[in-house]
Design an enzyme around this catalytic site. Structure first.
Site, PDB file in Angstrom:
ATOM      1  N   SER A  15       0.824  -1.219   0.000  1.00 43.35           N
ATOM      2  CA  SER A  15       0.000   0.000   0.000  1.00 43.35           C
ATOM      3  C   SER A  15       0.851   1.259   0.000  1.00 43.35           C
ATOM      4  CB  SER A  15      -0.911   0.001   1.236  1.00 43.35           C
ATOM      5  OG  SER A  15      -0.113   0.021   2.412  1.00 43.35           O
ATOM      6  N   SER A 139      15.112  -7.025   4.020  1.00 44.57           N
ATOM      7  CA  SER A 139      15.788  -6.846   5.301  1.00 44.57           C
ATOM      8  C   SER A 139      16.126  -5.369   5.447  1.00 44.57           C
ATOM      9  CB  SER A 139      17.023  -7.759   5.325  1.00 44.57           C
ATOM     10  OG  SER A 139      17.767  -7.571   6.492  1.00 44.57           O
ATOM     11  N   TYR A 153      14.268  -2.950  16.165  1.00 38.62           N
ATOM     12  CA  TYR A 153      14.163  -2.998  14.700  1.00 38.62           C
ATOM     13  C   TYR A 153      15.383  -3.736  14.133  1.00 38.62           C
ATOM     14  CZ  TYR A 153      13.893  -1.591   9.840  1.00 38.62           C
ATOM     15  OH  TYR A 153      13.841  -1.617   8.469  1.00 38.62           O
ATOM     16  N   LYS A 157      15.611  -7.499  12.175  1.00 41.11           N
ATOM     17  CA  LYS A 157      16.201  -7.682  10.841  1.00 41.11           C
ATOM     18  C   LYS A 157      17.424  -8.601  10.898  1.00 41.11           C
ATOM     19  CE  LYS A 157      13.342  -5.001   8.424  1.00 41.11           C
ATOM     20  NZ  LYS A 157      12.443  -5.504   7.390  1.00 41.11           N
TER      21      LYS A 157
END
Ligand SMILES: NC(=O)c1ccc[n+]([C@@H]2O[C@H](COP(=O)([O-])OP(=O)(O)OC[C@H]3O[C@@H](n4cnc5c(N)ncnc54)[C@H](OP(=O)(O)O)[C@@H]3O)[C@@H](O)[C@H]2O)c1
Length: 276
Positions: A15, A139, A153, A157
């Site tokens: 989106s 990633s 975060y 990853k």
């Protein structure tokens, strides 16, 4: 695998930002693209300006197994295969490690790591049956170089990097290829949607946190468009033998290369000068 131009691609988080740019590029190249968003109630379709490509947006929350099951069931009702899965959906939570609750840490992993795990587990049976398939995980350079006040975060990853490397070896025997793209700062909706941990603005870390966030947001908003990342995805799709990872952007490639060569303390010094 059949000709690229009739392949079925599923892109999570189409989106906005990188997912949206990838979805539109692949549609214009003739792919049958299924893009997803949590915010749509039912499917909508856009057709390519030329050729047979299309982008069908369908609902999906990668944190809900029921939503994933419905998404895969829908695509397999429409198509006989899922050729390419691009695990792109993701977001960031910022705050010091000490200011991060377990719930906030889990929320970060639920989308960025467990969401990818759920999606891979949902498409792999079909890809094994087809005896081919390609999975591309989005990633981040933050999955190779940990960033202060974005630890969860980065951790999500790093975990994604580890899973992807193992998955790649495990599914090779079934004709399935797995690759990663590691974007650096990219101008998308990511910055505006970043969440802060509950007391990040009112803690002993707040002053440094605010400075760090200001740097991150400035860098992201002045960053290039998703085009570099889309080009890396195209390179993987067009390769017979895709690499384990592509770091998007020349300066980030150099940074990642230097991280492997330079002493860890030097890398830490540079990162802390930038962000702390
Ligand atoms: N922008 C950067 O600087 C940067 C750098 C390195 C890596 N990345 C990575 O690139 C990927 C794309 O991010 P972006 O920069 O394009 O950000 P973005 O513009 O905010 O787009 C994120 C997309 O993820 C979707 N999403 C978020 N949570 C979801 C969930 N639980 N289930 C399903 N979809 C979900 C959103 O869709 P809805 O809200 O419509 O559901 C949206 O389409 C992420 O994995 C991000 O970590 C970005």
């Amino acid at each position: 695998m059949q000709n690229n131009y009739s392949k079925v691609v599923l892109i999570t988080g189409a989106s906005s930002g990188i997912g949206k740019a990838t979805a539109y590029t692949l549609m214009e190249k003739g792919f049958k693209v299924y893009g997803t968003s949590r915010k749509i109630a039912s499917e909508t379709t856009v057709k390519a300006k030329k050729g047979n490509g299309f982008l069908k947006m369908i609902p999906l929350d990668v944190c809900s197994q029921e939503s994933i099951d419905n998404c895969i069931k829908y695509i397999l009702k429409e198509e006989s295969s899922i050729d390419i899965l691009i695990n792109n959906a993701g977001f960031g939570i910022a705050g010091s490690v000490e200011d991060t609750s377990f719930e906030e840490a889990f929320k970060q992993f639920d989308t960025n790591f467990f969401g990818v795990l759920r999606m891979c587990r949902a498409v792999l049976p079909k890809m094994r049956e087809q005896k081919n398939g390609l999975i591309i995980n989005i990633s981040s350079v933050a999955g190779l170089i940990s960033i202060p006040y974005q630890s969860m975060y980065s951790a999500s990853k790093y975990a994604l990097e580890a899973m992807t490397e193992a998955l790649r070896i495990e599914v090779k025997q079934f004709g399935i290829k797995v690759s990663m793209v590691e974007p650096g700062d990219t101008k998308t909706g990511f910055t505006a949607k970043r969440e802060y941990t509950h007391n990040s603005l009112n803690s002993v870390y707040s002053d440094k946190f605010k400075k760090s966030i200001k740097t991150m947001e400035r860098d992201e908003q002045n960053a290039p468009s998703p085009k570099l990342v889309v080009n890396a995805i195209l390179k993987i799709i067009n390769s017979d033998n895709p690499p384990i990872r592509i770091t998007a952007g020349f300066s980030y490639k150099i940074l990642v290369f230097l991280k492997r060569l330079l002493p860890s303390r030097f890398v830490e010094y540079v990162v802390s000068k930038i962000y702390s």
